[in-house]
Each structure stands twice: as structure tokens, then as C-alpha cells.
Design a protein around this motif. Structure first.
Motif, PDB file in Angstrom:
ATOM      1  N   VAL A  64      29.689  40.634  72.164  1.00 52.75           N
ATOM      2  CA  VAL A  64      28.655  41.035  71.789  1.00 52.75           C
ATOM      3  C   VAL A  64      28.765  40.710  69.971  1.00 52.75           C
ATOM      4  O   VAL A  64      27.441  41.044  69.861  1.00 52.75           O
ATOM      5  CB  VAL A  64      28.745  43.072  72.245  1.00 52.75           C
ATOM      6  CG1 VAL A  64      29.367  43.437  71.463  1.00 52.75           C
ATOM      7  CG2 VAL A  64      27.019  43.011  72.076  1.00 52.75           C
ATOM      8  N   VAL A  65      29.684  41.230  69.756  1.00 53.36           N
ATOM      9  CA  VAL A  65      29.704  40.786  68.237  1.00 53.36           C
ATOM     10  C   VAL A  65      29.270  39.704  67.714  1.00 53.36           C
ATOM     11  O   VAL A  65      28.440  38.986  66.320  1.00 53.36           O
ATOM     12  CB  VAL A  65      31.274  41.114  67.722  1.00 53.36           C
ATOM     13  CG1 VAL A  65      31.773  40.357  68.172  1.00 53.36           C
ATOM     14  CG2 VAL A  65      31.108  41.328  66.383  1.00 53.36           C
ATOM     15  N   LEU A 100      23.018  53.211  71.179  1.00 47.84           N
ATOM     16  CA  LEU A 100      23.343  51.575  71.554  1.00 47.84           C
ATOM     17  C   LEU A 100      23.237  50.983  70.598  1.00 47.84           C
ATOM     18  O   LEU A 100      23.714  49.658  70.638  1.00 47.84           O
ATOM     19  CB  LEU A 100      23.094  50.742  73.126  1.00 47.84           C
ATOM     20  CG  LEU A 100      23.671  51.874  73.795  1.00 47.84           C
ATOM     21  CD1 LEU A 100      23.349  51.836  75.749  1.00 47.84           C
ATOM     22  CD2 LEU A 100      24.878  52.121  74.688  1.00 47.84           C
ATOM     23  N   HIS A 108      25.593  48.595  68.494  1.00 46.35           N
ATOM     24  CA  HIS A 108      25.782  46.626  68.777  1.00 46.35           C
ATOM     25  C   HIS A 108      25.322  46.080  67.745  1.00 46.35           C
ATOM     26  O   HIS A 108      26.204  44.819  67.737  1.00 46.35           O
ATOM     27  CB  HIS A 108      26.125  46.720  70.602  1.00 46.35           C
ATOM     28  CG  HIS A 108      26.553  47.520  71.705  1.00 46.35           C
ATOM     29  ND1 HIS A 108      28.021  48.207  71.264  1.00 46.35           N
ATOM     30  CD2 HIS A 108      26.605  48.561  71.994  1.00 46.35           C
ATOM     31  CE1 HIS A 108      28.158  48.635  72.262  1.00 46.35           C
ATOM     32  NE2 HIS A 108      27.398  48.833  73.319  1.00 46.35           N
ATOM     33  N   ARG A 140      26.410  46.257  64.483  1.00 47.07           N
ATOM     34  CA  ARG A 140      27.933  45.497  64.072  1.00 47.07           C
ATOM     35  C   ARG A 140      27.535  43.886  64.941  1.00 47.07           C
ATOM     36  O   ARG A 140      28.385  42.865  63.902  1.00 47.07           O
ATOM     37  CB  ARG A 140      28.870  45.662  65.581  1.00 47.07           C
ATOM     38  CG  ARG A 140      29.992  45.399  65.312  1.00 47.07           C
ATOM     39  CD  ARG A 140      31.062  45.237  64.305  1.00 47.07           C
ATOM     40  NE  ARG A 140      32.370  44.847  64.421  1.00 47.07           N
ATOM     41  CZ  ARG A 140      32.290  43.472  63.562  1.00 47.07           C
ATOM     42  NH1 ARG A 140      30.925  42.571  62.759  1.00 47.07           N
ATOM     43  NH2 ARG A 140      33.300  42.280  63.242  1.00 47.07           N
ATOM     44  N   TYR A 186      24.089  42.911  76.561  1.00 47.85           N
ATOM     45  CA  TYR A 186      25.170  43.294  76.734  1.00 47.85           C
ATOM     46  C   TYR A 186      25.847  44.558  78.297  1.00 47.85           C
ATOM     47  O   TYR A 186      26.365  43.872  79.094  1.00 47.85           O
ATOM     48  CB  TYR A 186      25.443  44.075  76.191  1.00 47.85           C
ATOM     49  CG  TYR A 186      26.705  44.983  76.719  1.00 47.85           C
ATOM     50  CD1 TYR A 186      27.861  44.626  75.846  1.00 47.85           C
ATOM     51  CD2 TYR A 186      27.358  45.964  77.340  1.00 47.85           C
ATOM     52  CE1 TYR A 186      29.208  44.987  75.559  1.00 47.85           C
ATOM     53  CE2 TYR A 186      27.995  46.697  77.070  1.00 47.85           C
ATOM     54  CZ  TYR A 186      29.486  46.935  76.111  1.00 47.85           C
ATOM     55  OH  TYR A 186      30.583  47.456  77.207  1.00 47.85           O
TER      56      TYR A 186
END
Length: 437
Positions: A30-31, A315, A318, A321, A386
Motif C-alpha cells: 500500500v505504501v 484509514l 494509508h 504514508r 487495499y
């Protein structure tokens, strides 16, 4: 046994095909959402369907709740096949048996004594696990068990004092073993107020010992005052679970095993060490990446509940980030996947505040943050991708568990698997039971 093994083989083959076909999705970090443009990796029909969807609606879809969305056939087919191939995760209610419970275990004023100093999640796990282990021990005509990774000894304490089994708890940390002995003494101090001295004298007391285990041969050399016994592994980390299965297979004195897996991302995926264990799966294209094994440890039930309640603002972290990752990589490609401080999202947190906390220990002057606003406007898409990855998590776990079951059948051992814990409380909730008949 042959029919059971054939059914396992078919399940392994079908699960692998689905996983192999969707590795492109499972292997996403996800990064890297913005740096690798994950949204464009989705099939066109999926992008068109999900581009403006609210995450809450996607939560409804995954939980099979009615929505007004027309979904791509490929997505519907994937959901259907995952559900049909994955082990059921809804916990099975098991009636607690009073058979052979000790005087302490059946005493009305001591029924909660075993749960003192135990956190709620652990209470749920050890109560149900102890009931399962006791039932299997009775069926196997076995009155002794060894618990590996016993920690503070909560499980062996219940099995000894409540179910009157001979128990040994093996733990690698001295501090935990010392504390386990203190908790035993505290329990007995309370129990002696309600039962007579003769009963106290005859108690089966847990044995706690320190040992770090690396090979089945180490287990063979352990000497205890018990002969035939069962093995317990309640969430052993990484390769310890496979190690216990190998010991169970090789040790004639081990009559049954009750094992709940954990930390699949820490498995050694070579030479039959952690995964795959079975010779059959070793003959196939069995590869499971670290990201796929890591996501298989996440709780899809809790995640979907948050989506369905519309409780997903936290959330956003995410997306924060992922946006920061794009900035770091643009500033210096060597900063890719840099370890930064973990930040929990709070209400009204700004991206600037997030970066300040995340980069607290890193000095990076002159970073260009001009792209961040455009990236953060897509935060819902980050959650969607995600969530789509998480959809595959139960199937990855199922494949790992199927491999362990097939390994047991290759050695002629009867085995079964049951979802015992509530997956919302304890996501790794399947207990593998192997018995030598």
C-alpha cells in the motif's frame, strides 16, 4: 484417508490457480500506491466500477449485503471462488465438557480463577483452546500435554488445575517462565481457601521450563516425567508451527496435536522448512510472496465492519504514508521504503502534522510536497485497492493450512480443522487437530 487426501489435493490445486492469477494484486504494498500507480493496475472494468464508490459500499459488497452497484463479472466470480475455496471463518460453538474436571475446576467459587490477570483476547482463546485440547486428550486416551511458546502459562495452568492434565509449558524467555510460576502460586493460594489440604496435595501442577527450539531433534531430547502426550501450539510464531508438526510426525510418544497458526510472513519458504511442508505442494508452483503471507494475518472481518459502519477515516493514514513515500522517493530514491515512525491517524490530522511525526528522527530539508494535495484527494482509492487485496487474505491462509493438513496425511495421520475462535477477536482462529489412530 485416500478420499480425504484427494479432496485436499484438489483444494490445493484450485487455490493455487486463483492465487497465481491474482499475484499482481496480492503483492502490492500500500505504501507504493502512488509511486507505482496501483490504481492503473486494476482491470479496466474494476476501475470503472470502483472509481467513485464509497468504501462503505465496498464493505457491504464484500459482506454480501445488498447494494445498487452493478459489479464486473470477473469480480463477482473472484468473490464466489474465494468464498467456496477458503476455510469457513465463522467460529463453531463448542459445548464445554465437565468430564474429568478437577475439584478446583468444578468449584462454583473458583470458575473464574483461571482467567485472573488474563487480557480479554487471551481469555477468549485459552478458554476455547483448553476445551478443545481436553476433548482431544480424552478421545486419544492421553492425560499429558506439552505447550510450546507457553508465555505466562495461562493455557497450561487451566489444563492442569481445571482439567487435571499433566502439563509442561516450554517458553524461550526466562522472565515469562518466572512470572508463570508466580501466577501458579497465586492461584493455589486462593484455591486453598475453598478446598481441603488433601485435594491441594494431589493437584497436577504445570511444569514450566526455558528452551529455545530450532529443530525436531531438540524436542526428542527433552526429558519430562510424562510418556505419551499431546502437543499444543497456540499461535506459535513463524517456523515454530511447522517445527511442532514435524516433531509430532516423528515422535512415537506424541499422540495428538492441536495447532493454531500465526505470523505466516515469518515462515521460511525453502527446503520444506516452514512453507511448503508437504511433498505434494513442493512439486507445484507454490510461491507465496512476503506481502501475500503478511496480509493473510490481517482481520478481514474487523476491517469490513469498519467499512460498513462508515468508520474508515482513520484509514486515511494509508494514503498519508503512500503520499509521503512519493515525496521521499522523489527527494532521494535511496529513501524508498525507509523505516519511519508509525503514526496513528487522529481526527482532523493534517498531512503536515503526519509528516512531522513520521519524520521525527529524520532530517530532510528541501522536500517538494506540491504533489501531496492531489495524491491525498485519492485517499478513498487507496482504501479500495487495499480492501481488494484483503479479499484474497483468507484464501492465502487456507493454502498454508491445506499444506499442513496434507503434510499430516502424507504421514498417515488423521487430521481435521475447525474455526474455534471468534475471528473478530482472534483472526487466526483455525485449530488443526491431528491424531494418531
Amino acid at each position: 484417508m485416500d478420499k480425504h487426501r484427494d479432496a485436499l489435493k484438489i483444494s490445493i490445486e484450485m487455490s493455487l490457480k486463483v492465487i497465481q492469477h491474482h499475484r499482481w494484486l496480492m503483492d502490492l504494498y500500500v505504501v507504493d500506491f502512488f509511486t507505482e500507480n496501483h490504481w492503473e493496475l486494476l482491470p479496466l472494468a474494476w476501475r470503472e466500477c470502483f472509481c467513485d464508490i464509497d468504501p462503505q459500499t465496498l464493505g457491504y459488497i464484500i459482506r454480501d449485503l445488498p447494494t445498487n452497484h452493478i459489479l464486473p463479472l470477473s469480480f463477482l466470480a473472484l468473490m464466489k471462488v474465494i468464498k467456496s475455496l477458503s476455510f469457513p471463518r465463522q467460529s463453531v460453538n463448542r459445548v464445554e465438557s465437565n468430564e474429568k474436571q478437577s475439584v478446583i475446576g468444578s468449584h462454583p467459587k473458583l470458575k473464574n480463577l483461571f482467567l485472573k490477570h488474563v487480557k480479554l483476547k487471551k481469555r477468549h482463546e485459552i478458554s476455547l483452546m483448553a476445551n478443545v485440547v481436553h476433548s482431544v486428550a480424552v478421545e486419544s486416551c492421553c492425560d499429558a500435554v506439552i505447550d510450546f511458546g507457553s508465555g505466562l502459562g495461562h493455557l497450561v495452568r487451566m489444563l492442569s488445575y481445571k482439567y487435571d492434565l499433566h502439563t509442561v509449558g516450554i517458553e524461550g524467555q526466562n522472565q515469562l517462565t518466572d512470572e508463570a510460576r508466580k501466577l501458579d502460586s497465586e492461584l493455589e493460594y486462593t484455591a486453598q481457601k475453598y478446598v481441603d489440604a488433601e485435594t491441594m496435595r494431589k493437584l497436577n501442577r504445570p511444569i514450566h521450563c526455558n528452551k529455545t527450539l530450532n529443530s525436531p531433534s531438540q524436542l526428542e531430547k527433552l526429558s519430562f516425567s510424562i510418556s505419551n502426550h499431546g502437543l499444543i501450539g497456540l499461535h506459535p510464531c513463524g517456523d515454530l508451527g511447522p517445527l511442532l508438526l514435524k516433531y509430532f510426525v516423528s515422535c512415537e510418544r506424541s499422540k495428538f496435536i492441536c495447532l493454531v497458526g500465526c505470523c505466516y510472513m515469518k515462515l521460511t519458504c525453502e527446503n520444506g522448512i516452514g512453507y511448503p511442508m508437504s511433498k505434494y505442494l513442493q512439486s507445484l508452483d507454490y510461491t507465496l510472496s512476503y506481502p501475500s503471507r503478511e496480509i493473510a494475518c490481517h482481520a478481514i472481518e474487523v476491517y469490513c465492519e469498519k467499512l460498513c459502519k462508515g468508520d474508515y477515516n482513520d484509514l486515511k493514514v494509508h494514503a498519508f504514508r503512500a503520499a509521503l513515500e512519493r515525496i521521499l522517493v522523489a527527494h532521494n530514491p535511496k529513501l524508498r521504503h525507509s523505516p519511519i515512525r508509525s503514526v496513528k491517524h487522529t481526527e482532523n490530522m493534517t498531512f503536515e502534522n503526519y509528516c512531522k511525526i513520521a519524520l521525527e528522527r529524520i532530517s530532510l530539508p528541501g522536500m517538494d510536497t506540491s504533489q501531496a494535495e492531489a495524491d491525498l484527494s485519492q485517499w478513498k482509492r487507496v482504501i479500495i485497492v487495499y480492501t481488494l487485496r484483503l479479499l484474497l487474505a483468507p484464501l492465502v491462509e487456507t493454502l498454508i493450512l491445506l499444506d499442513r493438513l496434507y503434510y499430516l496425511t502424507e504421514h498417515g495421520i488423521y487430521c481435521e480443522i475447525h474455526p474455534v475462535f471468534d475471528p473478530r477477536v482472534s483472526p487466526r482462529n483455525h485449530v488443526i487437530i491431528g491424531r494418531k489412530i
